[in-house]
Write an enzyme that holds these catalytic residues in place. Sequence first.
Site, short mmCIF file in Angstrom:
data_model
loop_
_atom_site.label_atom_id
_atom_site.label_comp_id
_atom_site.label_asym_id
_atom_site.label_seq_id
_atom_site.Cartn_x
_atom_site.Cartn_y
_atom_site.Cartn_z
N LYS A 159 15.98 -42.32 29.21
CA LYS A 159 15.34 -43.16 28.20
C LYS A 159 16.40 -43.90 27.39
O LYS A 159 17.54 -43.43 27.28
CB LYS A 159 14.52 -42.29 27.23
CG LYS A 159 13.25 -41.70 27.80
CD LYS A 159 12.55 -40.85 26.74
CE LYS A 159 11.27 -40.23 27.27
NZ LYS A 159 10.22 -41.18 27.62
N ARG A 161 3.29 -34.95 34.06
CA ARG A 161 2.27 -34.76 35.10
C ARG A 161 2.73 -33.79 36.18
O ARG A 161 1.91 -33.16 36.84
CB ARG A 161 1.87 -36.14 35.66
CG ARG A 161 2.99 -36.88 36.30
CD ARG A 161 2.69 -38.38 36.43
NE ARG A 161 2.77 -39.08 35.13
CZ ARG A 161 2.51 -40.36 34.95
NH1 ARG A 161 2.14 -41.11 35.97
NH2 ARG A 161 2.61 -40.92 33.75
#
Length: 498
Positions: A279, A353
Amino acid sequence: MKIVFKTGRIEGIKTDAIAIGLFEKEGVDRYKGLDKAIDGLISNLIKKGNFKGKADEALFLIAPAKLPAKRILLLGLGEKEKFTIDKLRQGAAKAGQEMRAKGIKSFALSLPSPTPLPQADGARRKGQAVAEGLILGLYQFDEYKTEKKNGKKINEAVIVLEKKTAEKDIKKGVEIGTILAESANFTRDLVNRPSNDKTPIMLADEARRMAKRFGLSCKALDEKEIRKLKMGGLIGVSKGSKEPPRFIILEHNKNKKGIDTIVIVGKAITFDSGGISIKPSENMEKMKYDMSGGAAVMGAMMAAAQLKIPLRIIGLIPASENLPSGTAQKPGDVVRMMDGKTVEIISTDAEGRMILGDALSYSKKYKPDAVIDLATLTGACVIALGNDAIGMMGTDDKLKEKVRRAGELSYERVWELPLWDEYGELIKSDIADLKNVGGRPAGTITGGYFLSRFIEGCPWVHLDIAGTAWEEKGRPYKPKGAAGVGVRLLSELFLNYK
Ligand code: BES
Ligand code: ZN
Ligand code: ZN
């Protein structure tokens, strides 16, 4: 802070300060006795336009010597027609905060009847909202402050009731509200804590301690056990970190038969750097809150135990760091999940996920009547819904309706997004069964759709709390930082589950 009760008129209470709420254009009719006791001080202020009753207005008065209380706090409640149970919650929070700012240790809060609220809200809900507002509003995170804020802590709030009539219901409400708010504050502590002090191992220790205190059963699977279960998603994410993963299992009413079984699942990435798909560094420090789903599950389990909810409730928390390193998983890698499906990793930053997919597969062993997961899953959810709505997706209309209702009661409101099969096209991989990213369009939905593939054949709801788990500015009962979102929502779901 203790919450206690007194019956009588507010003007008769001997205390450091009393707080009353006034509506716009209402006058002081509901507090005629108090106004008279202080020679019309309040009605005069209103007449001269010095207090209008607008929401946000707060005015401290020094009480004349003949009043047993030392000070009076006038709190604006806004327009009477627009008053709601959440505004009552906010009002209680503001009262507490104003008192604390003045260094007051004990104060009395009037809960007059009738408070103009819809009938359905009743006395119990009023008591609950006041307790929630006070306890959530006075929350402070000072674990890392050398100079503790102990000097400015309120010891006691006295709820003053005019009549004995609704006392039992109000007390019951305060009891429930206290449990819900304290559980949410427990969750806030975990989320606000920096990731160096809440590794997956430490989080598991915290879960064990909490479980012992409230009579839950708790087990934390270590790396070896996780590997044995073939949880490739969780193992894959944890590969970049020296900190091993944990799979935390909490159970309420473990061996009870003949009651519904609900599994709640929470994402606990104790720090999300993005991994190899790293990120940007700006705001990366906030990614300690990527375990908000897991922390909410812990808080909700803590509440369920204290409320003695007559359901079998299981909390599952896959916990890991997501870091880049020479041993980290890479974009393009293919991982085999617990249920045997293969997933092509497009971005190592879509890690939530991966760990939730395995946790959802694991949940099937309980043959649950409902499964609900909470996760700070997608930045896209913040873009779509902002900070006031939880993104809801799911497969069962009845369960969705229950969650929606719990959202209204807790004011942790949900908004549904579709999970149409067309969205499944976006996460088809050329070389594996699925890929973990579906591109920019409908980012929240493709995340939800991915999860749905691991929990087929059971009523399931996914809640994306990316936009609601962290409070940026600070609001009446949500001080800046971790919001503790999900704890009261799940508790209301349990309380009203039929
Ligand atoms: N934890 C983030 C989601 C997130 C972002 C939560 C901002 C709160 C605020 C999640 O693991 C993530 O990085 N998701 C990616 C998914 C993408 C790669 C498909 C995202 O949202 O960018
Ligand atoms: Zn991520
Ligand atoms: Zn994440």
